[in-house]
Design a protein around this motif. Structure first.
Motif, PDB file in Angstrom:
ATOM      1  N   ALA A  69       0.848  -1.184   0.000  1.00  0.00           N
ATOM      2  CA  ALA A  69       0.000   0.000   0.000  1.00  0.00           C
ATOM      3  C   ALA A  69       0.885   1.236   0.000  1.00  0.00           C
ATOM      4  N   ASN A  70       0.554   2.181  -0.854  1.00  0.00           N
ATOM      5  CA  ASN A  70       1.307   3.419  -0.978  1.00  0.00           C
ATOM      6  C   ASN A  70       0.455   4.560  -0.438  1.00  0.00           C
ATOM      7  N   ALA A  71       1.018   5.292   0.496  1.00  0.00           N
ATOM      8  CA  ALA A  71       0.246   6.378   1.088  1.00  0.00           C
ATOM      9  C   ALA A  71      -0.117   7.439   0.063  1.00  0.00           C
ATOM     10  N   GLY A  72       0.684   7.569  -0.990  1.00  0.00           N
ATOM     11  CA  GLY A  72       0.364   8.527  -2.037  1.00  0.00           C
ATOM     12  C   GLY A  72       0.780   9.940  -1.685  1.00  0.00           C
ATOM     13  N   ASP A  73       0.542  10.827  -2.615  1.00  0.00           N
ATOM     14  CA  ASP A  73       0.837  12.236  -2.394  1.00  0.00           C
ATOM     15  C   ASP A  73      -0.116  13.057  -3.242  1.00  0.00           C
ATOM     16  N   GLY A  74      -0.118  14.342  -2.987  1.00  0.00           N
ATOM     17  CA  GLY A  74      -1.022  15.205  -3.727  1.00  0.00           C
ATOM     18  C   GLY A  74      -0.521  16.630  -3.699  1.00  0.00           C
ATOM     19  N   GLN A  87      -3.228  30.258   4.746  1.00  0.00           N
ATOM     20  CA  GLN A  87      -2.077  30.164   3.845  1.00  0.00           C
ATOM     21  C   GLN A  87      -0.781  30.483   4.582  1.00  0.00           C
ATOM     22  N   ALA A  88      -0.826  31.440   5.497  1.00  0.00           N
ATOM     23  CA  ALA A  88       0.366  31.749   6.293  1.00  0.00           C
ATOM     24  C   ALA A  88       0.760  30.549   7.149  1.00  0.00           C
ATOM     25  N   THR A  89      -0.233  29.831   7.662  1.00  0.00           N
ATOM     26  CA  THR A  89       0.032  28.666   8.504  1.00  0.00           C
ATOM     27  C   THR A  89       0.682  27.546   7.720  1.00  0.00           C
ATOM     28  N   ILE A  90       0.121  27.199   6.558  1.00  0.00           N
ATOM     29  CA  ILE A  90       0.690  26.083   5.796  1.00  0.00           C
ATOM     30  C   ILE A  90       2.041  26.470   5.220  1.00  0.00           C
ATOM     31  N   ARG A  91       2.256  27.756   4.932  1.00  0.00           N
ATOM     32  CA  ARG A  91       3.564  28.209   4.453  1.00  0.00           C
ATOM     33  C   ARG A  91       4.622  27.995   5.537  1.00  0.00           C
ATOM     34  N   THR A 117     -19.325  15.144   4.932  1.00  0.00           N
ATOM     35  CA  THR A 117     -18.284  14.132   5.121  1.00  0.00           C
ATOM     36  C   THR A 117     -16.952  14.829   5.350  1.00  0.00           C
ATOM     37  N   VAL A 118     -16.177  14.343   6.328  1.00  0.00           N
ATOM     38  CA  VAL A 118     -14.864  14.909   6.603  1.00  0.00           C
ATOM     39  C   VAL A 118     -13.812  13.834   6.388  1.00  0.00           C
ATOM     40  N   ARG A 119     -12.773  14.168   5.610  1.00  0.00           N
ATOM     41  CA  ARG A 119     -11.672  13.249   5.340  1.00  0.00           C
ATOM     42  C   ARG A 119     -10.407  13.788   6.011  1.00  0.00           C
ATOM     43  N   TYR A 120      -9.836  12.962   6.879  1.00  0.00           N
ATOM     44  CA  TYR A 120      -8.633  13.353   7.627  1.00  0.00           C
ATOM     45  C   TYR A 120      -7.426  12.575   7.113  1.00  0.00           C
ATOM     46  N   ASN A 121      -6.280  13.273   6.999  1.00  0.00           N
ATOM     47  CA  ASN A 121      -5.031  12.644   6.584  1.00  0.00           C
ATOM     48  C   ASN A 121      -3.866  13.267   7.337  1.00  0.00           C
ATOM     49  N   LEU A 122      -2.769  12.515   7.446  1.00  0.00           N
ATOM     50  CA  LEU A 122      -1.521  13.049   7.976  1.00  0.00           C
ATOM     51  C   LEU A 122      -0.546  13.206   6.821  1.00  0.00           C
ATOM     52  N   ALA A 123       0.164  14.326   6.805  1.00  0.00           N
ATOM     53  CA  ALA A 123       1.056  14.584   5.681  1.00  0.00           C
ATOM     54  C   ALA A 123       2.257  15.411   6.098  1.00  0.00           C
ATOM     55  N   ARG A 124       3.348  15.206   5.369  1.00  0.00           N
ATOM     56  CA  ARG A 124       4.478  16.121   5.427  1.00  0.00           C
ATOM     57  C   ARG A 124       4.253  17.129   4.309  1.00  0.00           C
ATOM     58  N   ILE A 125       4.506  18.392   4.587  1.00  0.00           N
ATOM     59  CA  ILE A 125       4.154  19.462   3.658  1.00  0.00           C
ATOM     60  C   ILE A 125       5.408  20.077   3.067  1.00  0.00           C
ATOM     61  N   PHE A 138      -2.926  33.738 -13.198  1.00  0.00           N
ATOM     62  CA  PHE A 138      -3.049  34.035 -11.781  1.00  0.00           C
ATOM     63  C   PHE A 138      -1.784  33.632 -11.032  1.00  0.00           C
ATOM     64  N   ALA A 139      -1.481  34.351  -9.966  1.00  0.00           N
ATOM     65  CA  ALA A 139      -0.373  33.981  -9.091  1.00  0.00           C
ATOM     66  C   ALA A 139      -0.878  32.918  -8.125  1.00  0.00           C
ATOM     67  N   THR A 140      -0.286  31.743  -8.191  1.00  0.00           N
ATOM     68  CA  THR A 140      -0.727  30.638  -7.337  1.00  0.00           C
ATOM     69  C   THR A 140       0.453  30.080  -6.550  1.00  0.00           C
ATOM     70  N   ASP A 141       0.127  29.416  -5.442  1.00  0.00           N
ATOM     71  CA  ASP A 141       1.104  28.676  -4.648  1.00  0.00           C
ATOM     72  C   ASP A 141       0.667  27.213  -4.651  1.00  0.00           C
ATOM     73  N   THR A 142       1.601  26.312  -4.892  1.00  0.00           N
ATOM     74  CA  THR A 142       1.295  24.888  -4.896  1.00  0.00           C
ATOM     75  C   THR A 142       2.121  24.190  -3.816  1.00  0.00           C
ATOM     76  N   TYR A 143       1.436  23.483  -2.931  1.00  0.00           N
ATOM     77  CA  TYR A 143       2.079  22.757  -1.842  1.00  0.00           C
ATOM     78  C   TYR A 143       2.020  21.265  -2.129  1.00  0.00           C
ATOM     79  N   ALA A 144       3.136  20.588  -1.882  1.00  0.00           N
ATOM     80  CA  ALA A 144       3.187  19.135  -2.022  1.00  0.00           C
ATOM     81  C   ALA A 144       2.852  18.504  -0.684  1.00  0.00           C
ATOM     82  N   LEU A 145       1.919  17.559  -0.691  1.00  0.00           N
ATOM     83  CA  LEU A 145       1.524  16.858   0.525  1.00  0.00           C
ATOM     84  C   LEU A 145       1.912  15.393   0.396  1.00  0.00           C
TER      85      LEU A 145
END
Length: 251
Positions: A69-74, A87-91, A117-125, A138-145
């Motif tokens: 099983a692979n936890a995957g990423d997004g 956004q300041a928090t996740i940055r 429905t609520v989906r919970y996950n643990l991730a390194r950001i 548009f100016a966007t920010d993309t975070y890897a989870l």
């Protein structure tokens, strides 16, 4: 019926997750979350299976499947907003090596008195990565989870209730004139991650005018008084106010 992501809400935990802990739905509901606004694209989440098989004449491949099983990423993409606390928090989270909890509440509540429905996950950001483009992009920010090996926990729609408190909030700091006091929020429980907190500081039980922030700097006029703070947790279904224990008399 298919559910759209529009009007859904995405959250990240305010604090890092406990290492090595397997979280239950009840554990997730006690975490303090901060909503991330201006989300343009949500990360793929859940668990992916990497099926490896050895085919034989008498068995179909699918019935011989085995693997890991692979936890995957997004990737989470947001429209850059320097004024959004989420956004300041996740940055800030992205520059640490710790794990954080994410929560995605779907817009599928069956009625106004229920959660979605609520989906919970643990991730390194990681991130953010900033897009290029032309003058009209548009100016966007993309975070890897990068998700952990704990499987996604999904909590189906349920009756909405106001937050409850398990461990009362406490005041931090010494009771002396000029000292800045803070609040340790304690532990709250909410069926939806969308919880906000408000504050009212008091001297000898009377409201201190304008003292409604997370911190309070003791004024000379408070000398001899004891300080408390009313902390109110609110979600879409109600609120609950809990008063802290009093400080010693201000010196």
């Amino acid at each position: 019926m298919a559910i759209t992501n529009a009007k859904g809400r995405f959250f990240v935990s305010a604090e890092a997750a406990q290492p090595g802990v397997t979280y239950t739905a009840e554990d997730f509901q006690k975490i303090r979350f901060i909503e991330i606004k201006d989300v343009g694209s949500l990360p793929e989440s859940g668990t992916q299976d990497n099926m490896v098989s050895y085919d034989t004449i008498d068995k179909e491949v699918s019935s011989k499947a085995k693997g890991v099983a692979n936890a995957g990423d997004g990737s989470l993409e947001v429209a850059h907003n320097p004024n959004d606390i989420g956004q300041a928090t996740i940055r800030a989270h992205a520059i640490t090596p710790f794990l954080y909890v994410t929560a995605h509440e779907l817009p599928n509540a069956p009625n106004a008195t229920s959660t979605g429905t609520v989906r919970y996950n643990l991730a390194r950001i990681g991130g953010p990565a900033n897009n290029g483009g032309g003058v009209e992009d548009f100016a966007t920010d993309t975070y890897a989870l990068g998700f952990t090996d704990q499987r996604q926990v999904e909590v189906m729609p349920q009756a909405g209730v106001a937050p409850t408190n398990e461990d009362a909030p406490t005041i931090t700091g010494s009771a002396t004139v000029g000292t800045e006091l803070g609040i340790n929020l304690g532990t709250w429980d909410s069926v939806t991650p969308a919880v906000t907190y408000s504050y009212q500081w008091k001297a000898d039980g009377a409201d201190i005018a304008g003292a409604t922030g997370e911190t309070y700097t003791i004024d000379a006029g408070d000398a001899g008084s004891t300080i408390t703070c009313d902390v109110t947790a609110s979600n879409a279904f109600g609120d609950l106010t809990v008063e802290t224990a009093a400080t010693p008399a201000v010196s």
